[in-house]
Design an enzyme around this catalytic site. Sequence first.
Site, PDB file in Angstrom:
ATOM      1  N   GLU A 147     106.525  91.796  63.551  1.00 12.87           N
ATOM      2  CA  GLU A 147     105.926  92.774  62.639  1.00 12.87           C
ATOM      3  C   GLU A 147     104.561  93.089  63.239  1.00 12.87           C
ATOM      4  OE1 GLU A 147     103.795  94.726  60.630  1.00 12.87           O
ATOM      5  OE2 GLU A 147     103.353  92.952  59.429  1.00 12.87           O
ATOM      6  N   LEU A 148     104.458  94.243  63.871  1.00  9.11           N
ATOM      7  CA  LEU A 148     103.307  94.551  64.712  1.00  9.11           C
ATOM      8  C   LEU A 148     102.462  95.666  64.091  1.00  9.11           C
ATOM      9  CD1 LEU A 148     105.231  94.299  68.101  1.00  9.11           C
ATOM     10  CD2 LEU A 148     104.065  92.482  66.833  1.00  9.11           C
ATOM     11  N   GLU A 178      95.941 102.125  67.535  1.00  4.31           N
ATOM     12  CA  GLU A 178      95.704 101.555  66.204  1.00  4.31           C
ATOM     13  C   GLU A 178      94.210 101.297  66.049  1.00  4.31           C
ATOM     14  OE1 GLU A 178      97.646  98.131  63.373  1.00  4.31           O
ATOM     15  OE2 GLU A 178      97.262  97.613  65.457  1.00  4.31           O
ATOM     16  N   GLY A 224     101.289  90.355  64.058  1.00  4.30           N
ATOM     17  CA  GLY A 224     100.037  90.483  64.790  1.00  4.30           C
ATOM     18  C   GLY A 224     100.041  91.696  65.686  1.00  4.30           C
ATOM     19  N   SER A 225      99.297  91.616  66.778  1.00  4.15           N
ATOM     20  CA  SER A 225      99.129  92.766  67.657  1.00  4.15           C
ATOM     21  C   SER A 225     100.368  92.987  68.518  1.00  4.15           C
ATOM     22  CB  SER A 225      97.913  92.563  68.559  1.00  4.15           C
ATOM     23  OG  SER A 225      98.183  91.575  69.546  1.00  4.15           O
ATOM     24  N   CYS A 264      98.048  96.768  58.946  1.00  6.62           N
ATOM     25  CA  CYS A 264      98.875  97.461  59.933  1.00  6.62           C
ATOM     26  C   CYS A 264      99.496  98.739  59.381  1.00  6.62           C
ATOM     27  CB  CYS A 264      99.946  96.538  60.486  1.00  6.62           C
ATOM     28  SG  CYS A 264     100.840  95.614  59.249  1.00  6.62           S
TER      29      CYS A 264
END
Length: 477
Positions: free
Chosen positions: A248-249, A376, A228-229, A282
């Site tokens: 896992e960003l 992002e 996520g963020s 992402c």
Amino acid sequence: MQDPEPFLVGGEWRTSPAVLDVTDPYLGRTVASVCLAGREDCNDAIHAAESGFEQMRDLPAYRRSECLIAMADYLEEHADEAAELIISEAGKPRRSAEGEVIRSADTLRVSAEESRRICGEILPLDWTEGGEGRTGYLYRVPVGIVLGITPFNFPLNLACHKLGPALAAGNACILKPASKTPLSSLFLGEAALAAGVPPEAISVVPCLSETAEAMVRDLRISMVSFTGSPEVGWHLQAAARTPRVGLELGGNAAVIVHEDADLAYAAARIVQGAFSYSGQTCISVQRVLVHHAVYEEMRLLICERAASLVTGDPSAPETDVGPMISEFAAMAAEKKIQEAVDAGAVCCTGGIREGAVLHPTVLENTDPAMGVNATELFAPGITLTPYQTWAEAIALAAETPYGLQAGIFTNDLTRIHQAARGIPVGGLIVNDIPTFRMDHMPYGGTKRSGFGREGPRSAIREMTEERLVVINQRVGP
């Protein structure tokens, strides 16, 4: 409207008075309602997982593998239903939704294969005096209860990337899906039970963020696997009571196109990587760096392809770019684009928003400090920037707090090695886009993009721990 969908606690389907509406991002209508798990429900899920872990730990590898293969079979047999869920709750275009179901089954099959390959090592200990007659055996054992927290953008496949490796390793797993896309994870829970996974080893609990954080803080949780963020991920990492937290960003992935590249191919791949699922990936292409000698040609190729994409209804087979997850998300991206234009950027194509649909947008004349570069974007928008030297391109690609994946287009081996050393990312994709991912490959980032690796083999390693057994082969009484 049908009754609210129940959630899953240790194999038991439960309801609650608290209900979450699931909204179609394109039409803005409610497509389903889901019961929300409360604190007591989540506590029960953890309690059930304690027993479920004992059962999973004792299952032989071939049985864990059989369960995962049966789950993959279930997904394939119900592929149309699964794709419709993804379209309705995530707004993903039909082709992409159908592809995600196929990938999800592949992720489970790879997890099944890897469940049979959790190998150890024999370590002779007689290297020095005192180690005579002793041998060390290194085993990998499951950690216990894995809490998997998943995002909206790949609601089925990323849930499989949590659940598949967790079960393959012999753990129990609790899934907390994104509030906007809980239906896919509940469907996966059905698949797990139908496949013969021990019921207590699987829970799927849509819940409020504070309820999820309470689980993260629970001492019984052995590992938190979060996608996520960055803001939420780093907060949960600090809150967790376990040191095992996989993150896992996000990212703002760069692509470098050098003058020796196949420009038509590079342009096609960049457009694919930038605008698939409205850029809500992402590792979506965001910053495109092009050698000055071929910049104008690349700009025309990319803009022509971007302008030709079909936008609109995600359920239509011809749609390339559907809605973003919400109109609010589209407005936030539109604001960043407008801020860049107000500061001097030029919009080559796109920049138009219709509700939650943001048309594919290409910007040039930006600078690294603009939000469209420095943050992002997570939307269908890219920036084009010319560079003079390869060293300058590497420096620009590396000038970011993120480090998930990057892509380069060049046939020069020296330049490839320079990029590998100079761009701090988890994955460098040569002659392709950073959006490239095969589900069995190691996948993860550096810096603000997180740490740890996904992909079943890598995730299994994260979800197990090494145990040393030393045997003293004494001779005599």
